[in-house]
Design an enzyme around this catalytic site. Structure first.
Site, PDB file in Angstrom:
ATOM      1  CG  ASP A 187      77.745  43.236  28.035  1.00 24.04           C
ATOM      2  OD1 ASP A 187      78.683  43.704  27.365  1.00 24.04           O
ATOM      3  OD2 ASP A 187      77.797  42.134  28.618  1.00 24.04           O
ATOM      4  CG  HIS A 241      82.602  42.766  30.784  1.00 21.59           C
ATOM      5  ND1 HIS A 241      81.339  43.251  31.053  1.00 21.59           N
ATOM      6  CD2 HIS A 241      82.525  42.261  29.530  1.00 21.59           C
ATOM      7  CE1 HIS A 241      80.536  43.053  30.024  1.00 21.59           C
ATOM      8  NE2 HIS A 241      81.236  42.460  29.077  1.00 21.59           N
ATOM      9  CG  HIS A 296      82.039  46.575  27.038  1.00 23.47           C
ATOM     10  ND1 HIS A 296      83.226  45.879  26.932  1.00 23.47           N
ATOM     11  CD2 HIS A 296      81.062  45.644  26.935  1.00 23.47           C
ATOM     12  CE1 HIS A 296      82.985  44.604  26.760  1.00 23.47           C
ATOM     13  NE2 HIS A 296      81.668  44.413  26.769  1.00 23.47           N
ATOM     14  NE  ARG A 354      77.043  38.425  26.196  1.00 27.25           N
ATOM     15  CZ  ARG A 354      77.156  39.688  25.826  1.00 27.25           C
ATOM     16  NH1 ARG A 354      78.323  40.287  25.839  1.00 27.25           N
ATOM     17  NH2 ARG A 354      76.112  40.361  25.418  1.00 27.25           N
TER      18      ARG A 354
HETATM   19  C1  SIN Z   1      82.012  40.266  26.392  1.00 30.32           C
HETATM   20  O1  SIN Z   1      82.336  41.444  26.353  1.00 30.32           O
HETATM   21  O2  SIN Z   1      80.867  39.894  26.624  1.00 30.32           O
HETATM   22  C2  SIN Z   1      83.076  39.201  26.178  1.00 30.32           C
HETATM   23  C3  SIN Z   1      83.876  38.978  27.406  1.00 30.32           C
HETATM   24  C4  SIN Z   1      84.934  37.941  27.218  1.00 30.32           C
HETATM   25  O3  SIN Z   1      84.987  37.281  26.171  1.00 30.32           O
HETATM   26  O4  SIN Z   1      85.736  37.749  28.134  1.00 30.32           O
END
Ligand code: SIN
Length: 278
Positions: A101, A254, A99, A269
């Site tokens: 974000d 990612h 995906h 994050r």
């Molecule tokens: C996310 O999709 O923001 C999480 C990525 C991760 O935990 O590696």
């Protein structure tokens, strides 16, 4: 490109390893070099950082405005920081599929700075795919067709009531009533920093091409998803405590690999506001 203060090692079609910088304190010249490296490589990876939540927030604020995520449970006392956590007894992780974000927002977030606090001994890597490199390797004919298409993105089926999420995620994701974003974006965008063309559809949030049904859209979307996630467009990052990845949502996808059941993984994050990409 040469850098005076930092060392930037390209990792292939997407991403670069950056060394020689302490993200808790660096000068404006270094910030300029980091901005250039970010525009060029789309994901920057840093190792052995020591960031308090306050320092993580200051780092993000030096880059731009923080986007406070609507759906992730925040770190206690720090609404700007989303907690990305999986406990040993939990089965589901966050972000466990390709995906990008916030594509469901009409002005999608620029990207995120993900900082590792606790990492499993084995597993828990994150995969990244470069959507500019993927565009570059399409035929001229398909590029031309895609250049005339727009796609519909939504948050509803992922974060809304319709998502029918496993109960286990209830303390990690919330506010399903706020999942009412739908956005239409060009399928090919011009990246605001690099000027490169980027394929802006993703399996997480894209529903269909604008003016097409979901059934009609599915085969071409499937082709693009298989193409973007080809190994030559991707990089797999192995985390350690103190690693930080900073990715650009307009040039990457990612995928958080969920292969570490029985172990704990804790990340912080921070997401940054983006700009109109239409
Ligand atoms: C996310 O999709 O923001 C999480 C990525 C991760 O935990 O590696």
């Amino acid at each position: 490109m040469s850098y005076q203060n930092i060392n930037v090692q390209a990792l292939g079609a997407v991403g670069a390893q950056v060394s020689g910088v302490d993200l808790a304190q660096f000068d404006d010249a270094t910030l300029g070099e980091l901005r250039n490296a970010f525009a060029r490589h789309s994901v920057l990876f840093f190792r052995d950082q020591k960031l308090t939540p306050e320092q993580h927030i200051s780092l993000a604020e030096r880059w731009g405005d923080i986007n406070v995520n609507r759906f992730f449970t925040p770190v206690e006392g720090y609404p700007q920081i989303a907690q990305v956590l999986k406990e040993p007894e939990q089965k589901f992780n966050i972000g466990g599929g390709w995906h990008t974000d916030h594509s469901y927002d009409q002005i999608p977030a620029l990207g995120s700075m993900l900082y590792a606090l606790e990492t499993p001994e084995t597993g828990g890597d994150t995969l990244f795919a470069g959507t500019c490199a993927a565009y570059d390797t399409l035929s001229e004919g398909l590029r031309e067709t895609l250049g005339n298409l727009r796609a519909v993105h939504s948050s509803r089926h992922v974060f809304g009531a319709a998502a029918n999420r496993p109960k286990e995620l209830a303390d990690r994701l919330g506010n399903e009533e706020l999942a009412e974003q739908d956005a239409v974006h060009p399928v090919v965008i011009q990246h605001p920093l690099s000027g490169r063309r980027s394929l802006y559809v993703n399996p997480g949030f894209t529903r269909r091409f604008d003016g097409w049904t979901e059934e009609e859209s599915a085969p071409l979307l499937r082709y693009l998803y298989d193409h973007i996630s080809r190994p030559e467009h991707t990089y797999r990052f192995r985390w350690q405590p103190g690693s930080l990845a900073f990715w650009d949502n307009r040039a990457t996808w990612h995928f958080a690999v969920n292969d570490y059941h029985g172990q704990r993984r804790l990340m912080h994050r921070i997401t940054l506001e983006g700009e109109l990409i239409d």
